[in-house]
Design an enzyme around this catalytic site. Sequence first.
Site, short mmCIF file in Angstrom:
data_model
loop_
_atom_site.label_atom_id
_atom_site.label_comp_id
_atom_site.label_asym_id
_atom_site.label_seq_id
_atom_site.Cartn_x
_atom_site.Cartn_y
_atom_site.Cartn_z
N SER A 254 16.40 41.79 50.50
CA SER A 254 15.42 42.85 50.31
C SER A 254 16.08 44.17 49.99
O SER A 254 17.26 44.40 50.29
CB SER A 254 14.59 42.99 51.60
OG SER A 254 13.79 44.13 51.57
N GLY A 255 15.27 45.08 49.39
CA GLY A 255 15.70 46.45 49.20
C GLY A 255 15.29 47.35 50.35
O GLY A 255 15.49 48.57 50.28
N ASP A 256 14.74 46.77 51.40
CA ASP A 256 14.33 47.55 52.58
C ASP A 256 14.43 46.63 53.79
O ASP A 256 15.06 45.57 53.72
CB ASP A 256 12.94 48.14 52.38
CG ASP A 256 12.74 49.47 53.11
OD1 ASP A 256 13.24 49.59 54.25
OD2 ASP A 256 12.12 50.37 52.56
N ASP A 257 13.78 46.99 54.88
CA ASP A 257 13.89 46.19 56.10
C ASP A 257 13.40 44.76 55.86
O ASP A 257 12.36 44.54 55.24
CB ASP A 257 13.06 46.82 57.22
CG ASP A 257 13.52 48.23 57.54
OD1 ASP A 257 14.74 48.48 57.57
OD2 ASP A 257 12.64 49.09 57.76
#
Length: 470
Positions: A254-257
């Site tokens: 992912s590009g986040d959590d």
Amino acid sequence: MGGGGRSHVVLFMVLATTIIGGESRESGYFLDAEEEEYMATSCRDYAVSVERFGAVGDGVTSNTKAFKDAIEHLRQVNSSGGVLLYVPAGRFVTGSFNVTSHFTLYLHRHAVLLGSQNMEEWPLIEPLPSYGRGRDAAGPRYSSLINGHNLTDVIITGNNGTIDGQGENWWKLFRSGKLDHTRGYLIEIQYTDQILISDITLVNSPAWNIHPVYSTNIVVSGVTITAPVDSPNTDGINPDSCSQVLIQDSYVVSGDDCIAIKSGWDEYGIAVGIPSKEIAIKRFTCITPDSAAIALGSEMSGGIKDVRAEDVTVVSCKSGIRIKTAVGRGNYVKDIFVRGMTLKKTMKWVFWMGGDYGDHPDDQYDPKAIPMVDNINYSDIVAENAVMAGKLDGIENAPFTGICISNATIDVVPSKLLIWNCTNVSGIASGVTPKPCPALSTVGEAPPCSFPENRLAIEDVQFRQCMIKL
């Protein structure tokens, strides 16, 4: 549990009479008369292929109407055993559509749902009550690709079929500041009891991937989620004001959590007041270089409690577990239990918590709404190549308390930085290397940090072997 079954496929030519909108239409074409075995929490006794409603899996034709017509047909079917919409092999472009109760969306292993590139097929909807506005921008937000509201018993599954949000154009518009509204997600189910999302692959969501909200009895099992690691806000699984949640045997890049547990934003979340609680995470793997494997917050104004994570593998993440909150959030993050986490390759912080996440929906938040963080337990942790062991920053005059870390071995790279950075926190540490900060009083042979002995009810969910017959 959660595994897809074998497929047995028989294709034959039929002359089909399809009822759509009360009108009869005859057409000669190949109809998938398939028998597929799969595991789910509920089986269905009525199934229909989306192709019967005119869907074309050529990767070009818009099938939004076909999906809506098919689900409306299923909504009207009087079936005590529930209904199933089958998506056969092919690439089916579609915009947003709503599912119904006692319903299964099943994707063939070679089926791909492609999020439409026509933004008009993602209609605007009202913001969530606990957020008061869209997450990216004030005002309404784009609907998600798959939506559900006030339902019972919803299943999205398949033999590892794919839902592709085709998010790159959304990311470009977001980065350039050309979006006036918040991006949609791949799956958002609201006010629903009994949700199963299993044995599918989700790729390139415009933003968050799986977002159950104000819902109960949720299982996410055997799911693969991928997006470029620089894609904005492509969180993997975000239970939001939900209870009795099981996330297991899943993998996120992912590009986040990878997982973010939430419960509303500032005064709006406080007013709605629905906590996220009783959440179990098991056998989970995460890769996200700029974010956390599991985040609690930052939108946690309804409260977060009783979260249990074990057997978690983290690769090249910014942190393993992160608590994100701020003055104005109010409520609590408490009773958090993590046992058995392995962190590989480069980590910035193994343990990270902070009370200064100053992102607010507006200037109407209450500066006296001080969040409480207490009873945070981490045990059996192994980490390699970390920049720092921990960055633990509570709130002045409202310290984070009851932090416990036990049996943790952290390999910290040579650096001029502090190995631990602790302010406004208190707790204990046992069997931790390197030696923790003084705020975590070191205890010699103390027992490990606590982990609940009882099981959550959702952990005993039963899967059944089901058969699709078209």
